[in-house]
Design an enzyme around this catalytic site. Sequence first.
Site, mmCIF file in Angstrom:
data_model
loop_
_atom_site.group_PDB
_atom_site.id
_atom_site.type_symbol
_atom_site.label_atom_id
_atom_site.label_comp_id
_atom_site.label_asym_id
_atom_site.label_seq_id
_atom_site.Cartn_x
_atom_site.Cartn_y
_atom_site.Cartn_z
ATOM 1 C CD GLU A 396 -2.433 -1.340 2.704
ATOM 2 O OE1 GLU A 396 -2.517 -0.332 3.427
ATOM 3 O OE2 GLU A 396 -2.781 -2.477 3.064
ATOM 4 C CG LEU A 436 -6.132 -0.474 2.515
ATOM 5 C CD1 LEU A 436 -6.678 0.933 2.682
ATOM 6 C CD2 LEU A 436 -6.671 -1.376 3.612
ATOM 7 C CD GLU A 438 -3.631 -4.942 5.508
ATOM 8 O OE1 GLU A 438 -3.485 -3.712 5.697
ATOM 9 O OE2 GLU A 438 -4.757 -5.475 5.362
ATOM 10 C CG ASP A 463 -0.034 -1.415 14.957
ATOM 11 O OD1 ASP A 463 0.898 -0.920 14.287
ATOM 12 O OD2 ASP A 463 -0.083 -1.364 16.195
ATOM 13 N N PRO A 467 -4.569 -9.521 9.050
ATOM 14 C CG PRO A 467 -5.906 -7.806 8.189
ATOM 15 C CD PRO A 467 -4.743 -8.054 9.103
ATOM 16 C CG HIS A 508 -1.179 3.817 13.534
ATOM 17 N ND1 HIS A 508 -2.468 4.053 13.930
ATOM 18 C CD2 HIS A 508 -1.196 3.817 12.171
ATOM 19 C CE1 HIS A 508 -3.239 4.216 12.859
ATOM 20 N NE2 HIS A 508 -2.489 4.070 11.780
#
Length: 706
Positions: A396, A436, A438, A463, A467, A508
């Site tokens: 991304e 977007l 993962e 974080d 996925p 994050h």
Amino acid sequence: MRSAEHSSERTDRTGRAGGCDGPAAEAVEDLRLALVSRFLDDREIALRQQSKVFFQISGAGHEALLLGLARSLRPGYDWFFPYYRDRALVLALGVTPFEILAQAVGSAEDPASGGRQMPCHWGARDLHIVSQTSCTGSQCLPAVGCAEAARYISRRPHLPGCAAHGDELTYVSLGEGATSEGEFWESLNTACRLHLPVLYVVADNGYAISVRSADQHPAPISEMVRGIRGLHVVTIDGRDYFEVRRKGADAIARVRAGAGPCLVHARVTRPYSHSLSDDQKKYRVPEELADEAEHDPIKVLADTLVAWGVLTPDGVEELREDARETVRRAAEQALAARRPDPASVLAHVTGPPPVVDDPGEPDVPPGAEPVTFGEAIRLTLHEEMARDERIRVFGEDVADADPEVLDEVPGKGGVFGITFGLQRRFGDARCFNTPLAEANIIGRAVGQAIRGLRPCPEIQFFDYVWPAMNQIKSEAATTRWRSNGAFTCPMVVRVPIGGYLHGGAIWHSQCGESIFAHVPGLLIAFPSRARDAAGLLRTALRAEDPVLFCEHKHLYRQGHNRDPMPPPGWMLPFGRGTYVRRGDRVTVVTWGATVHRALLAAQELGDDAGVEIVDLRTIAPWDRDIVAESVRRTGRVLVLHEDTLTCGFGAEVAAFVADECFEHLDAPVWRLAATDTPCAYEPTLEAAILPQVADIVRDLRALLAY
């Protein structure tokens, strides 16, 4: 490319009425192979009841679909990501009955896994049948990555260890139940957007174990996907061999011609239960099972060939007896095959590491300007991509900009700027943005790596890695071990990690390397300074196994960890820690951002405190020798890390010290880590959660007081 056992010579000895060749002869041979497939099911069931096979799952009812499609597919040319019901397909591609039963009995002579995988988990390197996992639908994303790699490689035939054909396709199959998985839909998104040569085969037998198709979707999958631009959809009666031959050949020809992906939705039967652990009589009425028996694809094909005068009833019986005898001999051979050596279980978890000697201090020119940690990684990516055209960077926001406006804007290169300039220098084929998603990012990387590329995907924040966990743990990390070394997955997953940023909060600022350290087959780097980041990344990009490369976000722009850029070729071996500071009274074992905090604490205590600091630099493998050497000298140890205390990787280090260095200890093994909470947003809360210099000073003083 079928084996000699499946050659036309054997077909010529059938009892068909009169002579025949061409499609008729192929249909007769495929009937024989369908019978072999069904008798393999039956033989495994019998052996399971004798406790000579330990699990059984059936391919019955799917034979006509798979054999009909196989006539248009090319083993060793196309690539295959099958699922467990594809027994007839792999037979048609060249896997032998013995090889199938060798896996069922768990023989060391099982070429797919050497006794490591359950039955019907296919894999054959020479036939391009990629080693299969049990996860439903997860094979779709690596299949897309495989097709993506084929396009890239076919335009670069000089790439070492890579080969592709301009008209090859990637076959991936799944049951209709698995189309409920998000990874299936993510794969369709990319296959259609990139117009990739992927053949999806959805074998719909009406059930996912006991869950009906009606409970999976609001409509049949062929209707659900029709709105996806660029996807050709074909529905087939998979019970009708000749319909499959006709429609399947057309669908495959379209994919080969470059028309983009195709989804074949085929109705099939399931005459046997999902597996021997299931009893479908508990949830299917007798009338339904009777109807399936009437439409059994083997019965339908045999009856058709007799009606057409291609075979006589006696000829069908001859084929049946021939197939039964083939399976009997294969079972006899498999039962006599040698068992795996228990000592072999540790083989092929990972491969031999890149040959890297301890490089010592890097030889840099006098007065060389130091670079930041983040800049060292950026420069290394530029250097390594120039060295090896197999390396592709994607994720991304990693590209600089849309190619149409690239000359008009400064460019982005990731949210931290680490990939800045890669797209401009190496082009869109080697540095590009992804959806977007993962799992999509990592799954595609798995497929590319299996084809011999060296993908370097980025997960934007640690974080959000979860996925992708299925693709990392189930697909990437197990590739080498589950295939008994036949397949490898060389890729480097870059992931910004950690806190000490103020404002990152739960989503994050987390660390969680201990969870990945628990995954066999995955290498983990966690450098703390610029030169180590460069040296470890160079090594990682030469490794033949998946690497999780943890880049602490707080360290990207700091001044304390800057170094002159080490010269090309200066690489650090994994599993080799380093002394940050020497001392003789207490050892601090740490990594990442807490290395500098330990150093500040040692400076506050002064030289008389005798604090020695060990930076592990890599977590898997980790340097037990340097820890033991230091603890034996100091007699005290504090294990310090940013991850949560409970089950953090420091617990592994502490357990090792207690086991191996107990007689040298003058005090208990201490651990200091984050509280067992997520990281908070407000700065004073974050400071209370993460280890601070004052906390380290406090614990070191207490240890030194013993």
